[in-house]
Write a protein that holds these residues in place. Structure first.
Motif, mmCIF file in Angstrom:
data_model
loop_
_atom_site.group_PDB
_atom_site.id
_atom_site.type_symbol
_atom_site.label_atom_id
_atom_site.label_comp_id
_atom_site.label_asym_id
_atom_site.label_seq_id
_atom_site.Cartn_x
_atom_site.Cartn_y
_atom_site.Cartn_z
ATOM 1 N N ARG A 189 0.862 -1.185 0.000
ATOM 2 C CA ARG A 189 0.000 0.000 0.000
ATOM 3 C C ARG A 189 0.892 1.226 0.000
ATOM 4 N N ASN A 190 0.280 2.396 -0.234
ATOM 5 C CA ASN A 190 1.070 3.618 -0.167
ATOM 6 C C ASN A 190 1.005 4.200 1.247
ATOM 7 N N LEU A 191 1.838 5.196 1.513
ATOM 8 C CA LEU A 191 1.951 5.738 2.862
ATOM 9 C C LEU A 191 0.650 6.363 3.341
ATOM 10 N N MET A 192 -0.076 7.026 2.468
ATOM 11 C CA MET A 192 -1.334 7.644 2.872
ATOM 12 C C MET A 192 -2.379 6.594 3.232
ATOM 13 N N GLN A 193 -2.423 5.508 2.513
ATOM 14 C CA GLN A 193 -3.347 4.426 2.853
ATOM 15 C C GLN A 193 -3.001 3.827 4.211
ATOM 16 N N ALA A 194 -1.692 3.670 4.474
ATOM 17 C CA ALA A 194 -1.264 3.155 5.772
ATOM 18 C C ALA A 194 -1.627 4.130 6.891
ATOM 19 N N LEU A 195 -1.520 5.426 6.622
ATOM 20 C CA LEU A 195 -1.883 6.423 7.616
ATOM 21 C C LEU A 195 -3.375 6.369 7.925
ATOM 22 N N MET A 196 -4.187 6.227 6.889
ATOM 23 C CA MET A 196 -5.634 6.163 7.103
ATOM 24 C C MET A 196 -6.015 4.934 7.936
ATOM 25 N N VAL A 222 3.600 17.494 8.878
ATOM 26 C CA VAL A 222 2.387 17.815 8.112
ATOM 27 C C VAL A 222 2.729 18.043 6.644
ATOM 28 N N ALA A 223 3.812 18.769 6.382
ATOM 29 C CA ALA A 223 4.196 19.065 4.998
ATOM 30 C C ALA A 223 4.574 17.789 4.245
ATOM 31 N N PHE A 224 5.256 16.858 4.922
ATOM 32 C CA PHE A 224 5.648 15.597 4.276
ATOM 33 C C PHE A 224 4.413 14.837 3.804
ATOM 34 N N PHE A 225 3.449 14.661 4.688
ATOM 35 C CA PHE A 225 2.239 13.938 4.301
ATOM 36 C C PHE A 225 1.355 14.780 3.385
ATOM 37 N N GLY A 226 1.439 16.110 3.503
ATOM 38 C CA GLY A 226 0.679 16.961 2.591
ATOM 39 C C GLY A 226 1.123 16.773 1.157
ATOM 40 N N LEU A 227 2.437 16.646 0.927
ATOM 41 C CA LEU A 227 2.939 16.375 -0.419
ATOM 42 C C LEU A 227 2.423 15.032 -0.928
ATOM 43 N N HIS A 228 2.380 14.023 -0.037
ATOM 44 C CA HIS A 228 1.863 12.714 -0.449
ATOM 45 C C HIS A 228 0.367 12.767 -0.736
ATOM 46 N N LEU A 287 -9.841 10.046 2.836
ATOM 47 C CA LEU A 287 -9.514 9.728 1.451
ATOM 48 C C LEU A 287 -8.004 9.688 1.261
ATOM 49 N N ALA A 288 -7.542 8.685 0.544
ATOM 50 C CA ALA A 288 -6.113 8.546 0.258
ATOM 51 C C ALA A 288 -5.925 8.445 -1.245
ATOM 52 N N HIS A 310 7.081 3.314 -1.680
ATOM 53 C CA HIS A 310 6.161 3.137 -0.555
ATOM 54 C C HIS A 310 6.341 1.749 0.041
ATOM 55 N N VAL A 311 6.495 0.742 -0.807
ATOM 56 C CA VAL A 311 6.681 -0.635 -0.331
ATOM 57 C C VAL A 311 7.965 -0.742 0.484
#
Length: 726
Positions: free
Chosen positions: A206-213, A272-278, A360-361, A389-390
């Motif tokens: 999965r990608n990092l945003m999906q893992a965060l969600m 926040v900026a790191f995940f905002g870019l993702h 949403l991711a 991401h993997v």
């Protein structure tokens, strides 16, 4: 009938799913079932979901627990006193008599040494009963109200639970070993099986945003995931809202770009900026602002950056105005977080809030770059390392399978995010695993970090030997009273550093090993298994092999090559900007091209480190392949010379480099932050140790402050320049 009813209820309440039924069938009738303990309903889940009735060998302390009644009804339960020496014999007889058995003990043991003793006993039982080992992974039960960790984090009433049966295993007998050693080896083998099980069953592409969600769904929006030195606390809900709104603005401001330069410190805005870019679909290029203006500009050109995201406040505090101007002069667009915040539109805020509420991711491919890191450049121009991401997700699960880290912990992260250790292990691992993290921008504040570690009640910290030695020098004995796990990497741990931590803080240090190219963890010592002088055993899911080195005849020693899910996508070099070079072993590729069989060499990464690997898989680093000098026809390890020199000056920061010599090919030069260092004193010490006179540095450069990189590593490139001048 009762089993069918319980199975039906479990499938309705917990949506329990059984995977790997074919492995269960292949195990045969005499099987010892191993599982990862996480909740008191583990045996109930296995008894209900596995096809045959199993025998449960339970701790006698559980005999009168009320919740054991339904378990006893579904299994042939026998209670034993595991502390009794006769228990092993009774367990062997029970396994031989009942066929399919499992051992049930109380408590979540994880990486606790008690768990190792139970694994050792299970190994003895399986060997004596000639039984097959069947690893079973239970996912989701640790999130239920029946979890052993229910008091350490947010639990759910009805989590989805999956029971995964993996391939059956057979223990290789060690008849030639003494009984105690044989027992230890079997426990070690079972530990490997369980950590591999932990990794393989948890790892998902999965990608990092999906893992965060997923982490937000598990821990809840109110969970305080991050904190900084100003005592600002960021909950998961606030993090989602901020990154979603910021992501909307980034999508507009960086339209047409794929990679964006990231020039921010370890901080809440940086997170926040790191995940905002993702969230906007961009990959951040983590620029090392401590490496100098020329290096940062070179890194930007290597990956063909157009824009760099930074902060006016950060540039002013870190005195980086010269770097800011150099980036602009190089044609890069510099955007400031303060200006982005002013440019937020009503649409950004509304659509961002909606995306945060719906969790949403983006549908970014897990194989796309998640971050562009840069090598430390200790011996040359930094290379760009593209991590997918993997890669990052895999290394997170690899670390968690070996280290017991949970929601009750707090990780103190003062390592820079431009360093793979600081980003992957100290920032993304806790945020994606629901572990609180305290963010501090610099590891060099030796007086402040210990105080903040105490005040924040953190339990875990990672760093280098240099940093930890500094904390020990200025910290108070109570500053690390909450410390449960301290991991050292990036440079060799000195015995003096470990000793002072034990004496002053009562805390042991665990050495690990990694590389930017492996996202970063390769191996680590753990409370369960450690070996003095080693950097631990390789993480699960990572294949290792050794390539012999001419001139080094030590058995099981060579250049370490690794291959696994955490190995990078590839390099980009300054000589070929924008061109990706995937990792490959050219020798294996050539063999495969000729025969058409075996490994084609793709995915193998050469660490460049010469290591020794013992029979139990512990890795001992002998030195960098490039950090060997050939003096008078003899191969000399610069790392070994440094280690010998630290016996004379244990508190000093020093480094040895090789320089050309017209007579013997090469000579050694020592750069050290100590005065009155003489070759005669070094030669006398080496002679008393029986070391070769060739190890004695011919040139000595004393400096007030040793050259270090921002990651804490010794800067050998700068040291070589000093030696050439000196």
């Amino acid at each position: 009938m009762l089993g069918s009813l319980v199975r039906f209820l479990l499938r309705i309440i917990y949506r329990v799913e059984l995977r790997g039924r074919e492995h269960y069938d292949a195990a045969g009738p005499r099987t010892l079932i191993l599982y990862n303990p996480g909740s008191i309903i583990d045996p109930l889940l296995l008894a209900a979901m596995l096809p045959h009735r199993i025998a449960l060998l339970a701790d006698r302390a559980l005999e009168h627990k009320w919740w054991m009644r339904p378990i006893c009804a579904l299994t042939d339960t026998q209670f034993f006193d595991f502390s009794s020496p006769a228990a092993t014999v009774s367990l062997v007889h029970a396994l031989a008599r009942n066929g399919r058995c499992m051992v049930f003990h109380s408590g979540s043991l994880g990486n606790d040494p008690r768990y190792i003793r139970i694994l050792e006993a299970a190994g003895v039982i399986a060997e004596r009963a000639n039984a097959t080992l069947l690893p079973v992974r239970i996912d989701g039960a640790t999130s239920s109200m029946f979890s052993y960790l229910r008091h350490k984090g947010r639990r759910r009433w009805f989590p989805r639970i999956t029971v995964s049966v993996l391939e059956p295993q057979r223990l290789r007998p060690h008849a030639e070993l003494p009984p105690r050693e044989r027992r230890r080896r079997m426990g070690e083998r079972l530990y490997d099986i369980m950590t591999e099980l932990e990794y393989r069953s948890g790892m998902e592409r999965r990608n990092l945003m999906q893992a965060l969600m997923e982490a937000v769904a598990l821990s809840g929006r109110r969970f305080p995931i991050a904190e900084d030195q100003d005592r600002h606390v960021l909950t998961y809900g606030a993090l989602l809202l901020k990154l979603s709104v910021l992501g909307r603005a980034f999508r507009r401001l960086f339209r047409g770009e794929r990679v964006v330069g990231f020039l921010l410190p370890t901080s809440l805005p940086g997170l926040v900026a790191f995940f905002g870019l993702h969230a906007a679909g961009f990959s951040p290029a983590m620029l090392n602002f401590t490496s100098g203006v020329a290096s940062v500009v070179s890194c930007c050109r290597t990956v063909k950056l157009t824009s760099v995201l930074t902060s006016r406040r950060f540039l002013a505090l870190a005195d980086l105005t010269a770097m800011e101007q150099a980036l602009k002069d190089a044609g890069l667009r510099v955007l400031y977080l303060e200006d982005v915040a002013k440019k937020l539109t009503i649409g950004d805020k509304i659509l961002g809030a909606l995306a945060a509420w719906l969790r949403l991711a983006p549908s970014t491919s897990p194989d796309d770059p998640a971050a562009v890191m840069f090598t430390s450049g200790t011996e040359g121009v930094p290379k760009a390392v593209l991590l997918s991401h993997v890669n990052i997700i895999a290394n997170r699960y690899q670390a968690l399978s070996m280290l017991t880290i949970g929601s009750g912990d707090k990780l103190f992260n003062c390592l820079p995010m431009f360093h793979a250790f600081g980003l992957g292990i100290c920032t993304l691992l806790p945020v994606l695993a629901g572990v609180r993290v305290f963010l501090y921008p610099s590891p060099l504040h030796y007086r402040i970090v210990p105080r903040l570690f105490y005040e924040s009640q953190s339990t875990i910290i990672c760093g280098t030997d240099t940093f930890c030695a500094g904390y020990a020098r200025y910290g108070q004995p109570y500053d690390f009273c909450h410390a449960r796990l301290v991991i050292i990497g990036a440079e060799k741990m000195r015995e003096s550093t470990r000793r002072v931590w034990l004496d002053k803080f009562g805390v042991d240090l665990f050495e690990g090993y990694g590389a930017t190219e492996t996202a970063p963890l390769i191996s680590v010592n753990t409370p369960a298994y450690r070996r003095e002088g080693s950097v631990g055993r390789a993480v699960p899911g990572l294949a290792c092999r050794l390539q012999p080195v001419p001139g080094i005849d030590e058995e099981n020693t060579g250049v370490l090559w690794v291959k696994g899910d955490n190995v990078m996508l590839g390099y980009m070099r300054s000589v070929a900007p924008g061109v990706l070079e995937p990792p490959v072993d050219e020798d294996l590729a050539a063999i495969f091209a000729e025969s058409g069989e075996g490994d084609d060499g793709s995915g193998w990464y050469e660490t460049g480190d010469i290591v020794h690997m013992d029979d139990e898989g512990f890795i001992f680093i002998r030195g960098r392949a490039k950090r060997f000098a050939k003096i008078g026809g003899e191969m000399v390890s610069l790392a070994a010379v440094e280690e010998a020199l630290r016996e004379i000056w244990p508190e000093s920061v020093l480094g040895v480099v090789a320089m050309p010599d017209p007579r013997k090919g090469e000579q050694l030069a020592l750069v050290i932050d100590t005065e009155n260092v003489t070759t005669s004193r070094i030669a006398a010490h080496f002679a008393s140790r029986g070391l070769s006179p060739l190890w004695t540095p011919k040139r000595i450069v004393s400096v007030k402050q040793a050259p270090l990189l921002g990651s804490g590593k010794f800067d050998y490139r700068k040291a070589r320049e000093l030696a050439e001048k000196g």
